[in-house]
Scaffold this active site. Structure first.
Site, mmCIF file in Angstrom:
data_model
loop_
_atom_site.group_PDB
_atom_site.id
_atom_site.type_symbol
_atom_site.label_atom_id
_atom_site.label_comp_id
_atom_site.label_asym_id
_atom_site.label_seq_id
_atom_site.Cartn_x
_atom_site.Cartn_y
_atom_site.Cartn_z
ATOM 1 N N PRO A 95 8.265 -4.242 41.199
ATOM 2 C CA PRO A 95 8.879 -3.427 41.619
ATOM 3 C C PRO A 95 9.691 -3.426 42.260
ATOM 4 O O PRO A 95 10.396 -4.199 42.672
ATOM 5 C CB PRO A 95 7.428 -3.023 42.435
ATOM 6 N N GLU A 96 10.685 -2.263 41.545
ATOM 7 C CA GLU A 96 12.375 -1.750 43.002
ATOM 8 C C GLU A 96 11.520 -0.563 43.090
ATOM 9 O O GLU A 96 10.884 -0.080 43.663
ATOM 10 C CB GLU A 96 13.386 -1.971 41.121
#
Ligand SMILES: [Zn+2]
Length: 288
Positions: free
Chosen positions: A2-3
């Site tokens: 996840p960014e």
């Protein structure tokens, strides 16, 4: 992993649903290493009876604030997801923390690979000291051409590696770095001090552009591991131009996308649109 767009999507989803809820039970910790500065008992003592007053994000950290200025700070790393579920549903496999609220829902931190971390801070100052040591400007909130130009000054590293350095710029990871470099036509191995001012402007606009577009698509579930707070995947994976598209045609020019390693990270780019040596510079060298 996840960014920023995936964390932002989770934060927005949770904000709609848990603001004003009171924590009534904290437990389910089966992996103490995920709590670097606290324990299950400490979390329970600190949070139970208190109301959620804020849901925020800094870089890739998700922040849950409570009415006595305590903060849960979650970094999901490779595979962590924060799911909001009815307490009547059994926690999913690989749940390592369960925070139940007075309306019958619970946040489950689900992380098969166990790299995710949850921190507890007892004030916003303590939280900010921790984050300030680790994070540069936020790539969604703080980034513009001037900020990026100032950060790049006197740096000599590869631009791809710098974009992944959270102390340089917070929020961008491997996927969105490749997409932003493709968008701005900059080769990932270019050094920071080789970028022209127009390239810096293109890059700063591309970073914000790909992040905003990904947030509108509720994140990207490239490896099928990311889920939003409701457990749904994002839609951004259908819109990738470079990342994960090795040997496929570049959407801009049709040349095959290349994959190389930069700092041990798989890096995707178009060798034609993103030349190692930009044309202007090559022309200048030829005329010497
Ligand atoms: Zn191309």
């Amino acid at each position: 992993m996840p960014e920023l767009p995936e964390v932002e999507t989770s934060a927005r989803g949770l904000r709609l649903k848990i603001l004003g809820l009171r924590a009534v039970w904290v437990g389910g910790v089966d992996w103490p290493r995920m709590l670097p500065n606290t324990t299950e008992a400490d979390l329970s003592d600190t949070l139970c009876g208190h109301t959620v007053t804020g849901v925020d994000r800094r870089g890739k950290y998700l922040l849950l604030g409570f009415d006595h200025d305590a903060w849960l700070c979650v970094h999901r790393k490779m595979s962590g997801n924060l799911l909001l579920q009815p307490r009547t549903i059994a926690p999913p496999l690989h749940t390592h923390l369960d925070v139940a609220f007075d309306d019958g829902t619970a946040i489950r931190f689900v992380d098969p690979r166990k790299f995710g971390r949850v921190y507890l801070f007892r004030s916003a100052d303590e939280r900010d000291d921790f984050l300030g040591e680790r994070l540069g400007p936020d790539s969604l909130v703080d980034l513009d051409e001037l900020t990026l130009a100032a950060r790049l000054q006197r740096r000599k590293g590869r631009i791809k590696s710098l974009l992944l350095d959270q102390a340089f710029l917070a929020g961008v990871g491997n996927l969105y770095a490749d997409e932003a470099l493709w968008q701005s036509r900059i080769h990932p191995l270019r050094t920071a001090d080789s970028l022209s001012r127009p390239e810096i402007k293109r890059l700063s606009q591309a970073i914000r552009g790909v992040l905003i577009a990904a947030i509108e698509r509720r994140g990207t579930s490239f490896s099928a591991s990311y889920r939003d707070a409701e457990g749904e995947p994002g839609e951004g994976q259908a819109f990738l131009n470079a990342y994960g598209r090795e040997a496929e045609p570049c959407p801009r020019c049709g040349t095959r996308i290349n994959r190389i390693l930069v700092g041990a990270r798989g890096t995707h780019f178009c060798p034609r649109c993103q030349p190692v040596r930009p044309r202007r510079r090559a022309a200048a060298l030829r005329s010497q």
